[in-house]
Enzyme design. Structure first.
Site, mmCIF file in Angstrom:
data_model
loop_
_atom_site.group_PDB
_atom_site.id
_atom_site.type_symbol
_atom_site.label_atom_id
_atom_site.label_comp_id
_atom_site.label_asym_id
_atom_site.label_seq_id
_atom_site.Cartn_x
_atom_site.Cartn_y
_atom_site.Cartn_z
ATOM 1 N N ASP A 253 53.509 -9.824 54.012
ATOM 2 C CA ASP A 253 51.993 -9.453 53.482
ATOM 3 C C ASP A 253 51.306 -10.437 54.094
ATOM 4 O O ASP A 253 51.488 -11.649 54.907
ATOM 5 C CB ASP A 253 52.021 -9.776 51.932
ATOM 6 C CG ASP A 253 50.948 -8.823 51.388
ATOM 7 O OD1 ASP A 253 49.803 -8.521 52.084
ATOM 8 O OD2 ASP A 253 50.972 -8.321 50.400
ATOM 9 N N TRP A 254 49.947 -10.148 54.165
ATOM 10 C CA TRP A 254 48.833 -11.044 54.780
ATOM 11 C C TRP A 254 48.770 -12.471 54.219
ATOM 12 O O TRP A 254 48.225 -12.754 53.024
ATOM 13 C CB TRP A 254 47.493 -10.330 54.932
ATOM 14 C CG TRP A 254 47.146 -9.475 55.954
ATOM 15 C CD1 TRP A 254 46.208 -9.400 56.723
ATOM 16 C CD2 TRP A 254 48.103 -8.511 56.318
ATOM 17 N NE1 TRP A 254 46.294 -8.354 57.811
ATOM 18 C CE2 TRP A 254 47.425 -7.839 57.695
ATOM 19 C CE3 TRP A 254 49.430 -7.853 56.034
ATOM 20 C CZ2 TRP A 254 48.191 -6.871 58.257
ATOM 21 C CZ3 TRP A 254 50.108 -6.793 56.567
ATOM 22 C CH2 TRP A 254 49.311 -6.260 57.872
#
Length: 685
Positions: A253-254
């Site tokens: 995920d970012w």
């Protein structure tokens, strides 16, 4: 000498051509074999360039192209309810949970297909969805993106959505691996989950997605048993890659990457959105021998395999963000999905459907017009190209029929006006809503904003009250016994008003079922202590184990307000004649039932199959293990067939760390909700 130079030049061109373009016959090879052939032509720096993101191109994430080898740039984009990240000229679909409520695999496939098509038109190669984290915490801010509270339902619906997405030649990305079941302190909280619960509950939908051929997986922000999810060897390498046989790649995920060596060696294949850990730091780790070159080869191979698998290498992306991806066909599909996902919870005295020749209808509530709630927020948010409000949809519907019914409206704050129009109306439709967003959980299951008081006030002046709820998940309904109708419209997207008008006036006969349970009061839910949620000292204990949602209510003999799998129709159905044949020993247990539409309207029923395990298994009283939706004309009947593969009897054995089948007596339950399963059959294993 000149002839030799020419010959060398020609041979060099031949070798270069062979390295850039695979032979036509090679297209017939399996994707992983084609990927291996291409990988052999790549330099070390080209491989490293594929395992981290870089920005500046308008998409939420990008992977650089390898132009020398005709490996295209990869564009990554949100999200689970349409093209996100502020992109315009796209369809604002109903939320994923709304469509899950249809319990209709074909509609879920069309949902994925429609979203994937628009993503491709916009230049996307990897769509960041679906989201399969279970609805463990009913107030979860991302509940609208989820697939509900049951792992089997989540797995079935995710699998068919993924096939729809990837039919467009782009990758799906199932997320968030794993235990990302709350937004409160999501980047620091550790989910303390036992091994059996992890495999039977929270990893199960990911396995279903892998079995469906998903190309990529996103690991989550939270920690798993005190290890960051994106460097958790137990889930990335052991569970997903080794035990589940995943051949695609795992991205972070970012901002969820927290190391270089540990993350790479634990199974993370791609850092998003930048190169802070998987750029020069990873190259240095390889040079030092801390990360083997074979691991970098594996990362790149997995990404290339996924590209070949969905067709990216054979059909290059030609779309771009400026393209208008909308269409009348998708507007119609969005409307169909919104209506099909609308759940009829209560219909006392058959107040619904409403006749179109009523004298007067009162519509009350900000949600009907001033502040309609139709989408969820966060990375999954989609820019609404338009929004048909409930007031607009109802008015337009009646006008189209040239109805003489008078429609009057009052906002929530105008209590005097609301009471005035409600008094004497043939029906009062109260629209209430609650929204939610990524990054923050709801603080309560209550509607809030005095909306409960609004409903009570309308009921005090008129007995014919119908409540329409727009919400990302379950809400409390203390007024339930006082109103005649309750309709849960979830988050229906751009076609909100048109869809609810079709349901209220009977053009669409409700067919949806709850993908979650609705409690009578907040204290009755499974996750009801601070240790469980939000956790203490950034540790959330999953002490409820396998018992969330209906499993909890069944095990503790608590009656919910509306149970999992429940939903009414404007017609009636009879399910009868359960027949069971075959045997689990032969991996072929089959059952059939007869479903008859006993009412006067065409409609659909969802036949639900639950399984009760032997007591020695230590499982919940019953679990969903099959369902089929059947559409029937009034008076029509049909025989429905289902199978119970041996895999659906599997439970996780923590001693051998593998699946097993418990010997003993099993019970098959068949009905139309988790609490209404009148047909039963026992068998022995």
């Amino acid at each position: 000498m000149k002839a030799v130079a020419v010959l060398v030049a020609v041979l060099s061109l031949v070798v270069l051509a062979a390295s850039i373009n695979l032979e036509k016959d090679d297209v017939k090879l399996p994707p992983i074999d084609r990927a291996r052939m291409l990988l052999k032509q790549m330099t070390a720096s080209e491989k490293l360039g594929m395992v981290h993101g870089y920005g500046g191109l308008g998409y939420v994430g990008n992977i650089a192209a390898v132009n020398r080898l005709n490996i295209p740039q990869l564009n990554l984009e949100d999200g689970p309810q349409g093209v996100g990240d502020g992109t315009s000229k796209v369809t604002a679909w109903p939320s994923a949970l709304t469509v899950v409520g249809t319990w209709d695999r074909e509609l879920m496939h069309q949902f994925g297909q429609g979203m994937g098509y628009e993503q491709r038109l916009k230049g996307t190669n990897i769509m960041l969805g679906p989201m399969v984290n279970l609805l463990r915490v009913p107030v979860d801010g991302r509940s609208f993106e989820s697939m509900g509270e049951d792992p089997f339902l989540a797995g079935e619906m995710a699998a068919t959505e993924i096939r729809g997405i990837q039919s467009n030649g782009i990758m799906g990305c199932v997320k968030h691996l794993v235990d990302n079941n709350q937004e409160y302190n999501r980047t620091t909280t550790s989910a303390l989950v036992d091994e059996r619960t992890q495999y039977e509950m929270y990893l199960y939908p990911f396995k279903a997605a892998i079995d469906a051929g998903v190309a990529s997986i996103m690991c989550s922000y939270n920690r798993v048993n005190n290890r960051h999810a994106c460097q958790c060897n137990d889930t990335l390498n052991t569970a997903v890659k080794a035990r589940f046989g995943f051949k695609g790649f795992i991205m972070s995920d970012w901002g969820a990457t927290h190391s270089t060596v540990l993350a790479a060696n634990s199974g993370l294949d791609m850092q998003m959105p930048d190169a802070s850990f998987f750029g020069s730091a990873l190259a240095a780790a390889v040079a030092k021998g801390e990360v083997p070159q074979s691991r970098i080869d594996d990362m790149a191979l997995r990404i290339l395999t996924a590209m070949f698998m969905v067709g990216i290498m054979d059909t290059p992306q030609t779309g771009n963000l400026a393209v208008n991806a909308m269409s009348p066909a998708h507007d119609r599909l969005a409307r169909t999905l919104a209506a099909a996902g609308t759940i009829l919870l209560q219909n006392n005295g058959n107040i619904l459907p409403l006749a179109t020749n009523l004298h007067n209808i009162a519509i009350v509530g900000d949600d009907a017009s001033l502040h309609p709630t139709a989408i969820g927020y966060g990375s999954g948010q989609v820019v609404l190209p338009y929004l048909v409000t409930p007031l607009q949809g109802i008015t337009k519907y009646l006008n189209t029929l040239k109805s003489t019914t008078r429609v009057q409206y009052a906002a929530s704050a105008n209590m005097t006006g609301a009471k005035a129009i409600a008094h004497g109306a043939d029906a009062v439709i109260v629209f209430v809503a609650v929204d939610s967003s990524e990054g923050i959980d709801r603080t309560t299951l209550s509607l809030g904003d005095q909306q409960d008081d609004l409903i009570t006030a309308m009921r005090a002046v008129n007995p014919n009250v119908i409540v329409v709820i727009h919400s990302p998940g379950p809400v409390l309904m203390p007024w339930q016994s006082t109103v005649r109708g309750i309709v849960m419209a979830m988050l229906p997207g751009q076609e909100d008003g048109n869809a609810i008008a079709e349901v209220l006036f009977g053009e669409h006969n409700p067919t949806a079922k709850l993908p979650f349970s609705i409690p009578k009061k907040a204290s009755e839910i499974a996750v009801n202590t601070i240790r469980q949620y939000p956790g203490i000292n950034n540790e959330a204990e999953y002490s409820e184990g396998l018992l969330i949602g209906y499993r909890w209510y069944d095990a503790h003999k608590i009656t919910p307000l509306f149970e999992f799998g429940f939903g009414l129709s404007y017609t009636t159905f009879q399910i009868s004649g359960l027949q069971v044949s075959g045997s689990i020993a032969n991996h072929d247990l089959r059952l059939s039932v007869n479903v008859r539409n006993t009412g006067h309207r065409d409609g659909a029923e969802v036949v639900q199959l639950y399984l009760g395990f032997p007591a020695a298994a230590g499982e919940p009283p019953k679990q969903l293990k099959g369902f089929e939706k059947v559409y029937l004309e009034a008076g029509q009947s049909r025989e429905i067939h289902m199978r119970i593969p041996v895999e659906r009897l599997h439970i996780w054995d923590i001693h051998v760390h593998d699946w097993k089948v418990q010997s003993g007596v099993y019970t098959i339950y068949v009905g139309d909700s988790s609490r209404n399963t009148p047909l039963t059959h026992t068998f022995h294993v």
